[in-house]
Design a protein around this motif. Sequence first.
Motif, PDB file in Angstrom:
ATOM      1  N   LEU A   1       0.826  -1.210   0.000  1.00 50.67           N
ATOM      2  CA  LEU A   1       0.000   0.000   0.000  1.00 50.67           C
ATOM      3  C   LEU A   1       0.858   1.257   0.000  1.00 50.67           C
ATOM      4  CD1 LEU A   1      -2.907  -1.018   2.412  1.00 50.67           C
ATOM      5  CD2 LEU A   1      -2.804  -1.145  -0.084  1.00 50.67           C
ATOM      6  N   GLU A   2       2.017   1.189   0.643  1.00 50.06           N
ATOM      7  CA  GLU A   2       2.927   2.331   0.605  1.00 50.06           C
ATOM      8  C   GLU A   2       3.466   2.538  -0.813  1.00 50.06           C
ATOM      9  OE1 GLU A   2       5.968   1.891   3.555  1.00 50.06           O
ATOM     10  OE2 GLU A   2       4.544   1.327   5.124  1.00 50.06           O
ATOM     11  N   GLN A   3       3.724   1.441  -1.508  1.00 51.24           N
ATOM     12  CA  GLN A   3       4.198   1.545  -2.886  1.00 51.24           C
ATOM     13  C   GLN A   3       3.107   2.121  -3.788  1.00 51.24           C
ATOM     14  OE1 GLN A   3       7.127   1.431  -3.668  1.00 51.24           O
ATOM     15  NE2 GLN A   3       7.359   0.933  -5.835  1.00 51.24           N
ATOM     16  N   GLN A   4       1.858   1.822  -3.487  1.00 50.02           N
ATOM     17  CA  GLN A   4       0.759   2.423  -4.238  1.00 50.02           C
ATOM     18  C   GLN A   4       0.760   3.944  -4.068  1.00 50.02           C
ATOM     19  OE1 GLN A   4      -3.167   0.820  -3.989  1.00 50.02           O
ATOM     20  NE2 GLN A   4      -2.489  -1.317  -4.003  1.00 50.02           N
ATOM     21  N   GLN A   5       1.052   4.417  -2.873  1.00 47.39           N
ATOM     22  CA  GLN A   5       1.137   5.860  -2.656  1.00 47.39           C
ATOM     23  C   GLN A   5       2.227   6.473  -3.513  1.00 47.39           C
ATOM     24  OE1 GLN A   5       1.188   7.216   1.435  1.00 47.39           O
ATOM     25  NE2 GLN A   5       0.064   5.407   2.131  1.00 47.39           N
ATOM     26  N   LEU A   6       3.378   5.819  -3.577  1.00 43.59           N
ATOM     27  CA  LEU A   6       4.471   6.323  -4.409  1.00 43.59           C
ATOM     28  C   LEU A   6       4.077   6.320  -5.879  1.00 43.59           C
ATOM     29  CD1 LEU A   6       7.570   4.599  -2.736  1.00 43.59           C
ATOM     30  CD2 LEU A   6       6.831   6.982  -2.498  1.00 43.59           C
ATOM     31  N   ALA A   7       3.332   5.310  -6.309  1.00 44.59           N
ATOM     32  CA  ALA A   7       2.887   5.242  -7.698  1.00 44.59           C
ATOM     33  C   ALA A   7       2.035   6.451  -8.060  1.00 44.59           C
ATOM     34  CB  ALA A   7       2.108   3.949  -7.941  1.00 44.59           C
ATOM     35  N   VAL A   8       1.195   6.866  -7.129  1.00 43.54           N
ATOM     36  CA  VAL A   8       0.318   8.008  -7.377  1.00 43.54           C
ATOM     37  C   VAL A   8       1.077   9.323  -7.256  1.00 43.54           C
ATOM     38  CG1 VAL A   8      -1.711   9.262  -6.524  1.00 43.54           C
ATOM     39  CG2 VAL A   8      -1.765   6.762  -6.698  1.00 43.54           C
ATOM     40  N   HIS A   9       1.855   9.475  -6.198  1.00 44.93           N
ATOM     41  CA  HIS A   9       2.550  10.745  -5.969  1.00 44.93           C
ATOM     42  C   HIS A   9       3.622  11.018  -7.017  1.00 44.93           C
ATOM     43  CE1 HIS A   9       0.313  11.394  -2.426  1.00 44.93           C
ATOM     44  NE2 HIS A   9       0.916  10.497  -1.667  1.00 44.93           N
ATOM     45  N   SER A  10       4.140   9.983  -7.660  1.00 40.71           N
ATOM     46  CA  SER A  10       5.135  10.172  -8.715  1.00 40.71           C
ATOM     47  C   SER A  10       4.487  10.434 -10.074  1.00 40.71           C
ATOM     48  CB  SER A  10       6.041   8.943  -8.817  1.00 40.71           C
ATOM     49  OG  SER A  10       5.301   7.807  -9.255  1.00 40.71           O
ATOM     50  N   GLY A  11       3.160  10.328 -10.137  1.00 40.64           N
ATOM     51  CA  GLY A  11       2.462  10.509 -11.400  1.00 40.64           C
ATOM     52  C   GLY A  11       2.403   9.258 -12.249  1.00 40.64           C
ATOM     53  N   TYR A  12       3.008   8.171 -11.751  1.00 44.31           N
ATOM     54  CA  TYR A  12       2.999   6.926 -12.507  1.00 44.31           C
ATOM     55  C   TYR A  12       1.580   6.372 -12.652  1.00 44.31           C
ATOM     56  CZ  TYR A  12       3.768   2.034 -13.655  1.00 44.31           C
ATOM     57  OH  TYR A  12       3.711   0.795 -14.246  1.00 44.31           O
ATOM     58  N   TRP A  13       0.771   6.518 -11.620  1.00 45.20           N
ATOM     59  CA  TRP A  13      -0.611   6.003 -11.628  1.00 45.20           C
ATOM     60  C   TRP A  13      -1.564   7.135 -11.212  1.00 45.20           C
ATOM     61  CZ3 TRP A  13      -2.400   1.340 -13.332  1.00 45.20           C
ATOM     62  CH2 TRP A  13      -3.723   1.005 -13.035  1.00 45.20           C
ATOM     63  N   PRO A  14      -1.876   8.061 -12.109  1.00 49.59           N
ATOM     64  CA  PRO A  14      -2.779   9.154 -11.751  1.00 49.59           C
ATOM     65  C   PRO A  14      -4.195   8.636 -11.467  1.00 49.59           C
ATOM     66  CG  PRO A  14      -1.921   9.399 -13.996  1.00 49.59           C
ATOM     67  CD  PRO A  14      -1.417   8.110 -13.484  1.00 49.59           C
ATOM     68  N   LEU A  15      -4.820   9.172 -10.457  1.00 43.99           N
ATOM     69  CA  LEU A  15      -6.182   8.790 -10.104  1.00 43.99           C
ATOM     70  C   LEU A  15      -7.157   9.659 -10.893  1.00 43.99           C
ATOM     71  CD1 LEU A  15      -5.778   8.529  -6.219  1.00 43.99           C
ATOM     72  CD2 LEU A  15      -5.429   6.744  -7.947  1.00 43.99           C
ATOM     73  N   LEU A  16      -8.180   9.043 -11.450  1.00 38.14           N
ATOM     74  CA  LEU A  16      -9.125   9.808 -12.264  1.00 38.14           C
ATOM     75  C   LEU A  16     -10.492   9.150 -12.245  1.00 38.14           C
ATOM     76  CD1 LEU A  16      -9.708   8.245 -15.249  1.00 38.14           C
ATOM     77  CD2 LEU A  16      -7.311   8.846 -15.533  1.00 38.14           C
ATOM     78  N   ARG A  17     -11.482   9.950 -12.620  1.00 39.32           N
ATOM     79  CA  ARG A  17     -12.850   9.457 -12.811  1.00 39.32           C
ATOM     80  C   ARG A  17     -13.457  10.193 -14.010  1.00 39.32           C
ATOM     81  NH1 ARG A  17     -15.865  11.387  -8.547  1.00 39.32           N
ATOM     82  NH2 ARG A  17     -14.068  12.654  -7.935  1.00 39.32           N
ATOM     83  N   TYR A  18     -14.165   9.447 -14.843  1.00 43.04           N
ATOM     84  CA  TYR A  18     -14.895  10.038 -15.966  1.00 43.04           C
ATOM     85  C   TYR A  18     -16.333   9.579 -15.862  1.00 43.04           C
ATOM     86  CZ  TYR A  18     -16.449  11.181 -20.676  1.00 43.04           C
ATOM     87  OH  TYR A  18     -17.149  11.688 -21.750  1.00 43.04           O
ATOM     88  N   ASN A  19     -17.227  10.519 -15.608  1.00 44.12           N
ATOM     89  CA  ASN A  19     -18.643  10.202 -15.411  1.00 44.12           C
ATOM     90  C   ASN A  19     -19.464  10.833 -16.531  1.00 44.12           C
ATOM     91  OD1 ASN A  19     -21.243   9.704 -14.573  1.00 44.12           O
ATOM     92  ND2 ASN A  19     -20.878  10.260 -12.440  1.00 44.12           N
ATOM     93  N   PRO A  20     -19.938  10.043 -17.498  1.00 43.56           N
ATOM     94  CA  PRO A  20     -20.683  10.610 -18.637  1.00 43.56           C
ATOM     95  C   PRO A  20     -21.920  11.399 -18.232  1.00 43.56           C
ATOM     96  CG  PRO A  20     -20.076   8.330 -19.055  1.00 43.56           C
ATOM     97  CD  PRO A  20     -19.768   8.588 -17.613  1.00 43.56           C
ATOM     98  N   GLU A  21     -22.502  11.091 -17.077  1.00 46.05           N
ATOM     99  CA  GLU A  21     -23.696  11.814 -16.652  1.00 46.05           C
ATOM    100  C   GLU A  21     -23.418  13.296 -16.444  1.00 46.05           C
ATOM    101  OE1 GLU A  21     -25.054   9.685 -13.222  1.00 46.05           O
ATOM    102  OE2 GLU A  21     -26.343   8.360 -14.416  1.00 46.05           O
ATOM    103  N   LEU A  22     -22.195  13.641 -16.056  1.00 44.57           N
ATOM    104  CA  LEU A  22     -21.856  15.044 -15.827  1.00 44.57           C
ATOM    105  C   LEU A  22     -21.770  15.832 -17.125  1.00 44.57           C
ATOM    106  CD1 LEU A  22     -19.111  14.713 -13.048  1.00 44.57           C
ATOM    107  CD2 LEU A  22     -21.564  15.137 -12.787  1.00 44.57           C
ATOM    108  N   ALA A  23     -21.601  15.130 -18.248  1.00 42.89           N
ATOM    109  CA  ALA A  23     -21.505  15.813 -19.541  1.00 42.89           C
ATOM    110  C   ALA A  23     -22.811  16.511 -19.908  1.00 42.89           C
ATOM    111  CB  ALA A  23     -21.116  14.821 -20.629  1.00 42.89           C
ATOM    112  N   GLN A  24     -23.925  16.085 -19.291  1.00 40.12           N
ATOM    113  CA  GLN A  24     -25.218  16.695 -19.578  1.00 40.12           C
ATOM    114  C   GLN A  24     -25.426  17.980 -18.791  1.00 40.12           C
ATOM    115  OE1 GLN A  24     -28.122  13.643 -18.802  1.00 40.12           O
ATOM    116  NE2 GLN A  24     -27.093  12.139 -20.113  1.00 40.12           N
ATOM    117  N   SER A  25     -24.532  18.273 -17.887  1.00 39.22           N
ATOM    118  CA  SER A  25     -24.618  19.502 -17.093  1.00 39.22           C
ATOM    119  C   SER A  25     -23.446  20.402 -17.461  1.00 39.22           C
ATOM    120  CB  SER A  25     -24.579  19.165 -15.601  1.00 39.22           C
ATOM    121  OG  SER A  25     -23.330  18.604 -15.251  1.00 39.22           O
TER     122      SER A  25
END
Length: 322
Positions: A236-260
């Motif tokens: 889990l600590e390595q997962q933090q490094l993956a995110v903080h280094s930009g190797y694994w950026p966290l994201l969400r794409y919700n098509p429902e928001l495109a209607q607003s």
Amino acid sequence: NLPTTPWSVNHEGRGPAWSNSLFEDNAEFGLGMRIAADRHRATCERLLLRLGSQIGATLVDELLAAPQQIESEICRQRDRVFELKRILVTIDSPDAKMLLAVADSLVRRSVWIVGGDGWAYDIGSGGLDHVLASGRDVNVLVLDTEVYSNTGGQASKATPLAAVAKFANGGKQVNKKDLALQAIAYGNVYVARIAMGANPQQTLTAFREAETYKGPSLILAYSHCIAHGINMEKGLEQQQLAVHSGYWPLLRYNPELAQSEENPFVLDSARPNLKFRSFSDNELRFRMLRQTNPKNADRMLESAQEMIDRRYRLYEQMAIER
């Protein structure tokens, strides 16, 4: 066909109905479950309307219009189905018997397809693409270890640039496929990239949004693996490094928001505050190349850093634009 399974039941004896498919047809197998559940629901609706006068208009309307987004609403629908069954056993007709057989399908069915990156990015990618393009209400969870973990540690299209794996002994020569962007391109697929060790709240939010979304959804979950050559207690600590280094950026794409007026693309991780090597130096899959071919390793790791920076700039631009 497994010696153990993670699925269980609650105090009422209820739990997931599950089955294991072949490795290569996981997506199609899950889609078949969705289509079957939808067909059963359609059969229920047709028979309810046909037997409405005998069942009672009020109960029929409630069964057909019941909201089932949260657990309490689903529980109330189960109570209605129980009452429906009680009535159906008193009706002597073929339609009543058929409705009794499929009445449980009036309770909302949630379908999840779970698999690894070797399947999703590689050997089953065509099937996965077909399922996402179907528009059906199917959820896909990809446990991304970035290598064929269960079949010997071979490189897959999810294996990152510069990582050593079977059939990539000199380090992976090309960058990892961006499955998230491919799915986002459809415009009607909910997509999230998560890392539970880096942001458990974002992980929970992604699962809730995917479950609620009435259409195909894809969650890519960073999954640390013994094939990475790490101390698994530090996963889990390595997962933090993956995110903080930009190797694994966290994201969400919700098509429902495109209607607003909101941007459907949300970048949940901050700008990288670590270099890629802060992450890669902890893993044998990257260190191995530096031991066998230091000059080539330096060149490939620099290329990996450039790809990370370029991808994050793209994501940042997508998060700003509307």
